[in-house]
Design an enzyme around this catalytic site. Structure first.
Site, PDB file in Angstrom:
ATOM      1  N   HIS A 154       3.721  -2.102   3.200  1.00 54.99           N
ATOM      2  CA  HIS A 154       3.724  -0.783   2.566  1.00 54.99           C
ATOM      3  C   HIS A 154       5.040  -0.503   1.847  1.00 54.99           C
ATOM      4  O   HIS A 154       6.112  -0.921   2.305  1.00 54.99           O
ATOM      5  CB  HIS A 154       3.491   0.316   3.617  1.00 54.99           C
ATOM      6  CG  HIS A 154       2.159   0.212   4.298  1.00 54.99           C
ATOM      7  ND1 HIS A 154       1.891  -0.714   5.277  1.00 54.99           N
ATOM      8  CD2 HIS A 154       1.009   0.937   4.139  1.00 54.99           C
ATOM      9  CE1 HIS A 154       0.648  -0.573   5.700  1.00 54.99           C
ATOM     10  NE2 HIS A 154       0.092   0.429   5.028  1.00 54.99           N
ATOM     11  N   ASP A 169       0.798  -1.229   0.000  1.00 50.88           N
ATOM     12  CA  ASP A 169       0.000   0.000   0.000  1.00 50.88           C
ATOM     13  C   ASP A 169       0.832   1.281   0.000  1.00 50.88           C
ATOM     14  O   ASP A 169       2.001   1.285   0.380  1.00 50.88           O
ATOM     15  CB  ASP A 169      -0.890   0.039   1.252  1.00 50.88           C
ATOM     16  CG  ASP A 169      -2.072  -0.906   1.153  1.00 50.88           C
ATOM     17  OD1 ASP A 169      -2.070  -1.780   0.274  1.00 50.88           O
ATOM     18  OD2 ASP A 169      -3.001  -0.775   1.983  1.00 50.88           O
TER      19      ASP A 169
END
Length: 285
Positions: A255, A110
């Site tokens: 992430h 992400d």
């Protein structure tokens, strides 16, 4: 002598008279010619000159630009069929239809792209020959379009993670939520040619409005089953242990954007090969 001189004098006079008569005749002829020739007419009587028409330049029409192909969805790595969700939001691969083969696991990434950590993530994934699912923020896509295209060219799935990543999205008005989804979707599609099929809400915040709008825009809501909270930088060991607790069918979260992701990269260097040794196969949604 007097007679000769008179004759000579008379001859000279006749020659001079003849010469003067000839010159006068020539003058008259010249005057007549001048009057007859238009180039010597007076300015008042001169005919106006006719301008030579100028050739117009040939203007070639500009070729029409080649239209861009319409964005299309990128199929999941295990099927060409468009996926549907058996439950929403989706937290496990088994909640998708058609489901992936047994012993599969999904790595989702992400908040990118990031100019430092996304390239490192791509190199790591290429080294281990696996594909992942990238949930990208529209503003980041705008800032780093070449990097987004690099992710797409490497065969990874590109997904919608809103335009500005509002962490309070579940409490926002419907109009604002729709704008966040649509702007990010259009930006990703224009940049990559891939129409996003999946949406992840910032912070995993879901609401009735969000789920309705996701369905309205023909996307699936994707959550996760394994979260090492790597965004908080809890340490490489914590990230590694949490991710290694994942099992077949899990959707794992990490992430590549939003800050320093060196801990995430270091942890994945251990996690990916160990999971592969267990017989798990990484799939992209």
């Amino acid at each position: 002598m007097g007679l000769v001189e008179d004759e000579e004098a008379g001859g000279t006079s006749r020659r001079r008279a003849l010469w003067l008569m000839g010159a006068a005749a020539v003058g008259l002829t010249a005057i007549g010619a001048d009057e007859a020739h238009p180039s010597h007419a007076s300015n008042a009587a001169a005919k106006p000159s006719v301008p030579t028409p100028r050739a117009r330049p040939v203007i070639h029409p500009k070729p029409s630009p080649t239209p861009k192909p319409a964005p299309t969805p990128r199929p999941a790595s295990w099927t060409q069929a468009r996926l549907t969700a058996l439950e929403t939001p989706v937290r496990e691969l088994t909640q998708l239809s058609p489901p992936p083969p047994p012993k599969t696991i999904a790595l989702t990434i992400d908040d990118g792209p990031h100019p430092v950590y996304t390239p490192k993530m791509l190199d790591l994934l290429a080294e281990h020959e696996i594909h992942a699912t990238f949930f990208m923020i529209g503003e980041q896509v705008k800032e780093w379009p070449k990097l987004v295209r690099r992710v797409a060219a490497a065969g990874h799935q590109i997904c919608n993670h809103t335009e500005t990543h509002p962490i309070t999205i579940a409490g926002l008005p419907r109009k604002r939520v729709k704008k966040e989804m649509v702007q990010a979707r259009d930006r990703i599609a224009d940049t990559t040619g891939i129409e996003p099929q999946f949406f992840r809400s910032p912070g995993g915040a879901w609401s009735k409005t969000i789920l309705e709008l996701v369905a309205e825009h023909h996307m699936l809501p994707i959550d996760w089953a394994v979260d090492p909270r790597d965004w908080s930088r809890p340490g490489v060991g914590h990230i590694r242990r949490t991710m290694l607790a994942g099992k077949a069918g899990n959707i794992m979260l990490c992430h590549d954007g939003g800050g320093d992701r060196s801990e995430t990269i270091a942890a994945l260097r251990k996690v990916i090969p160990k999971m592969k040794k267990r017989g798990l196969t990484f799939v992209a949604l």
